[in-house]
Design a protein around this motif. Structure first.
Motif, short mmCIF file in Angstrom:
data_model
loop_
_atom_site.label_atom_id
_atom_site.label_comp_id
_atom_site.label_asym_id
_atom_site.label_seq_id
_atom_site.Cartn_x
_atom_site.Cartn_y
_atom_site.Cartn_z
N HIS A 185 -48.06 -50.42 -97.82
CA HIS A 185 -46.68 -50.11 -97.43
C HIS A 185 -46.66 -49.01 -96.37
CE1 HIS A 185 -45.39 -52.54 -100.77
NE2 HIS A 185 -45.98 -51.75 -101.65
N PHE A 186 -45.76 -49.15 -95.40
CA PHE A 186 -45.53 -48.13 -94.38
C PHE A 186 -44.04 -47.83 -94.34
CE2 PHE A 186 -49.53 -49.92 -93.12
CZ PHE A 186 -50.24 -48.87 -92.57
N THR A 187 -43.69 -46.55 -94.28
CA THR A 187 -42.29 -46.16 -94.20
C THR A 187 -42.02 -45.43 -92.90
OG1 THR A 187 -42.78 -44.12 -95.41
CG2 THR A 187 -42.00 -46.01 -96.70
N LEU A 188 -40.80 -45.52 -92.47
CA LEU A 188 -40.38 -44.87 -91.24
C LEU A 188 -39.98 -43.43 -91.56
CD1 LEU A 188 -39.87 -45.69 -88.25
CD2 LEU A 188 -37.47 -46.01 -88.88
N GLY A 189 -40.38 -42.50 -90.72
CA GLY A 189 -39.97 -41.12 -90.92
C GLY A 189 -41.12 -40.19 -91.17
N ARG A 190 -40.81 -39.02 -91.72
CA ARG A 190 -41.78 -37.96 -91.91
C ARG A 190 -42.65 -38.22 -93.14
NH1 ARG A 190 -39.21 -33.02 -89.62
NH2 ARG A 190 -40.06 -31.79 -91.32
N HIS A 191 -43.90 -37.80 -93.07
CA HIS A 191 -44.82 -38.01 -94.18
C HIS A 191 -45.60 -36.72 -94.43
CE1 HIS A 191 -44.21 -41.99 -92.29
NE2 HIS A 191 -44.13 -42.40 -93.54
N GLY A 192 -45.81 -36.42 -95.71
CA GLY A 192 -46.63 -35.26 -96.06
C GLY A 192 -45.93 -33.95 -95.72
N GLN A 193 -46.69 -32.88 -95.70
CA GLN A 193 -46.15 -31.55 -95.40
C GLN A 193 -45.82 -31.43 -93.92
OE1 GLN A 193 -49.22 -28.93 -96.90
NE2 GLN A 193 -48.10 -28.57 -98.79
N THR A 211 -33.56 -33.13 -94.87
CA THR A 211 -33.11 -33.83 -96.06
C THR A 211 -33.99 -35.04 -96.30
OG1 THR A 211 -30.83 -33.16 -95.62
CG2 THR A 211 -31.15 -35.01 -97.13
N ALA A 212 -34.45 -35.18 -97.54
CA ALA A 212 -35.30 -36.32 -97.87
C ALA A 212 -34.51 -37.62 -97.74
CB ALA A 212 -35.84 -36.17 -99.29
N ASN A 213 -35.16 -38.62 -97.17
CA ASN A 213 -34.54 -39.93 -97.02
C ASN A 213 -34.77 -40.72 -98.31
OD1 ASN A 213 -33.57 -42.41 -96.25
ND2 ASN A 213 -34.75 -42.52 -94.34
N GLU A 214 -33.68 -40.97 -99.05
CA GLU A 214 -33.82 -41.63 -100.34
C GLU A 214 -34.10 -43.12 -100.20
OE1 GLU A 214 -30.39 -40.78 -102.62
OE2 GLU A 214 -30.79 -38.61 -102.75
N ASN A 215 -33.71 -43.72 -99.08
CA ASN A 215 -33.94 -45.15 -98.86
C ASN A 215 -34.60 -45.36 -97.50
OD1 ASN A 215 -32.52 -46.31 -101.29
ND2 ASN A 215 -30.83 -45.16 -100.36
N PRO A 216 -35.84 -44.96 -97.38
CA PRO A 216 -36.50 -45.08 -96.07
C PRO A 216 -36.77 -46.54 -95.72
CG PRO A 216 -38.09 -44.45 -97.74
CD PRO A 216 -36.76 -44.43 -98.40
N THR A 217 -36.81 -46.81 -94.42
CA THR A 217 -37.19 -48.14 -93.95
C THR A 217 -38.65 -48.37 -94.28
OG1 THR A 217 -35.57 -48.04 -92.16
CG2 THR A 217 -37.37 -49.62 -91.92
N MET A 218 -38.93 -49.47 -94.95
CA MET A 218 -40.30 -49.75 -95.36
C MET A 218 -40.69 -51.17 -94.98
SD MET A 218 -42.10 -49.45 -99.13
CE MET A 218 -41.29 -50.91 -99.81
N VAL A 219 -41.89 -51.29 -94.44
CA VAL A 219 -42.47 -52.60 -94.17
C VAL A 219 -43.85 -52.63 -94.80
CG1 VAL A 219 -41.18 -52.96 -92.03
CG2 VAL A 219 -43.45 -51.90 -91.96
N THR A 220 -44.36 -53.81 -95.05
CA THR A 220 -45.66 -53.97 -95.71
C THR A 220 -46.53 -54.88 -94.87
OG1 THR A 220 -44.57 -53.77 -97.86
CG2 THR A 220 -46.81 -54.64 -97.86
N ILE A 221 -47.81 -54.57 -94.81
CA ILE A 221 -48.76 -55.43 -94.11
C ILE A 221 -49.74 -56.00 -95.12
CG2 ILE A 221 -50.18 -53.42 -93.52
CD1 ILE A 221 -51.24 -54.96 -91.12
N TRP A 222 -49.95 -57.29 -95.06
CA TRP A 222 -51.07 -57.92 -95.76
C TRP A 222 -52.14 -58.14 -94.71
CZ3 TRP A 222 -54.09 -62.14 -94.81
CH2 TRP A 222 -54.98 -62.52 -95.82
N GLY A 223 -53.35 -57.70 -95.00
CA GLY A 223 -54.43 -57.86 -94.04
C GLY A 223 -55.73 -58.20 -94.73
N LEU A 327 -42.16 -49.31 -85.54
CA LEU A 327 -43.11 -49.16 -86.63
C LEU A 327 -43.99 -50.40 -86.76
CD1 LEU A 327 -44.17 -47.58 -89.08
CD2 LEU A 327 -42.32 -48.59 -90.43
N GLU A 328 -43.37 -51.57 -86.71
CA GLU A 328 -44.15 -52.81 -86.82
C GLU A 328 -45.10 -52.97 -85.63
OE1 GLU A 328 -41.64 -56.14 -87.42
OE2 GLU A 328 -40.82 -55.42 -89.34
N ALA A 329 -44.64 -52.61 -84.44
CA ALA A 329 -45.50 -52.70 -83.25
C ALA A 329 -46.69 -51.76 -83.37
CB ALA A 329 -44.68 -52.39 -82.00
#
Length: 367
Positions: A185-193, A211-223, A327-329
């Motif tokens: 899974h990959f989410t859009l926005g800030r990650h970690g500290q 402010t934390a994004n409670e519903n971030p945009t998320m995409v998943t890759i199968w590879g 993000l997908e690109a």
């Protein structure tokens, strides 16, 4: 010059001068340098060679060191009658051996409650927490962030050992005929500290918080990949179910194995996600003649693609994608940029992974 003198000059001398004597062979290779202490055996050799009457330049050459070093150790021997190092000066230890042992024992018995401050309080150590920290380090007990991990039960351990023993005879070449897969899974926005430059006392000023994004945009890759190179991948939204997984297998795994293994036996490695083990997936594997390895549950350390995801994650985050399309690109670009040498190394690590599982009696390994 008269004729007699000329003839005398042309005649070879009946006693030609003796050739210069070859330098004696060195007893030791050249010393490592000024910052490395001279080994004791070379110090002793300097003293012995001096007592044999050798010039100091010859002593330096045979002992593999410099002339000042020779002078230093000869002077040291004259004064101390020994070539050992002087006792090191410094502040004496404020803890005795019994205290050091107790510090290590407490930390080993209660590793989750043994910060330096806690150990100092439990043992009433007459030293600072910093000193206790050094004693723990000396005992090989270093402060690390505790990891959250699923606890393996007896059935899990048995299945992991069964898998490890079952494929222990496979070589790296055997694992080259395995396609390895998973999802990430990959989410859009800030990650970690995240760091911010702010004045003192302004930690909660809205200018310096987010402010934390409670519903971030998320995409998943199968590879998937094999030792040769990366295979095909597919990016999708939403949860993975058996129907979607069947479409992914048909559109991505099939062209991948036809490319990698147009003839001969090959194998497929996946984890135990319910969509992977569903009836629809098993039916697809059966129709297409795919041999699926009996992968044990709770075993990310036995799936090399788990080591791909952190690399891909860091690379994708460098793109600073601002929307789902970017993000997908970024995911697609970084997936295609994965190093074949890196992937081959992961595939070839399987024999070592299995050996470590066996050595750890089925428990998790550092992979």
């Amino acid at each position: 010059m008269c004729v007699d003198c000329h003839n005398q000059q042309q005649r070879p001398s009946p006693n030609p001068p003796a050739a210069a004597a070859a330098a004696p062979p060195t007893l030791f290779p050249p010393h490592a340098g000024n910052h490395a202490p001279l080994p004791t055996v070379q110090r002793a050799a300097i003293v012995v060679l001096d007592k044999q009457g050798l010039p100091r330049t010859d002593i330096a050459q045979q002992a593999g060191t410099s002339l000042p070093t020779v002078r230093h150790w000869l002077r040291h021997y004259e004064q101390k009658h020994d070539v050992a190092d002087e006792p090191r000066r410094g502040r004496p230890r404020c803890t005795d051996e019994a205290t050091d042992i107790n510090v290590a024992v407490v930390a080993r018995v209660e590793p989750h409650q043994s910060t330096p401050k806690q150990v100092k309080r439990k043992l009433d150590v007459d030293a600072s927490p910093r000193t206790v920290r050094r004693r723990l380090d000396e005992a090989g007990l270093y402060g690390r962030v505790e990891r959250e991990e699923h606890t393996l039960d007896e059935n899990d351990l048995r299945r992991r050992l069964s898998f490890a023993h079952g494929y222990a005879h496979w070589t790296a070449a055997d694992w080259e005929r395995v396609i390895i897969s998973d999802e990430k899974h990959f989410t859009l926005g800030r990650h970690g500290q995240q760091y911010v430059q702010r004045p003192s006392g302004e930690a909660y000023n809205p200018l310096y918080t987010h402010t934390a994004n409670e519903n971030p945009t998320m995409v998943t890759i199968w590879g998937c990949f094999a030792a040769q190179e990366i295979g095909q991948a597919e990016i999708f939204e939403g949860d993975l179910n058996s129907k979607l997984y069947g479409r992914i297998l048909e559109g991505n795994l099939k062209p991948t194995y036809r490319k990698f293994f147009p003839a001969g036996q090959w194998y497929f490695l996946q984890d135990n996600d319910p969509s992977h083990t569903s009836g629809l997936a098993q039916s697809w594997f059966h129709r297409n003649g795919v041999t699926v390895l009996d992968f044990p549950p709770w075993s990310p350390d036995l799936n090399p693609i788990e080591n791909v995801w952190p690399v891909l994650q860091r690379a994708v985050e460098q793109h600073n994608a601002s929307d789902e399309a970017e993000l997908e690109a970024a995911i697609q670009a970084e997936w295609e940029a994965l190093s074949p040498d890196f992937l081959a190394k992961l595939a070839h690590s399987m024999p070592k992974r299995l050996a470590e599982v066996i050595a750890h009696n089925g428990h998790k390994t550092h992979y």
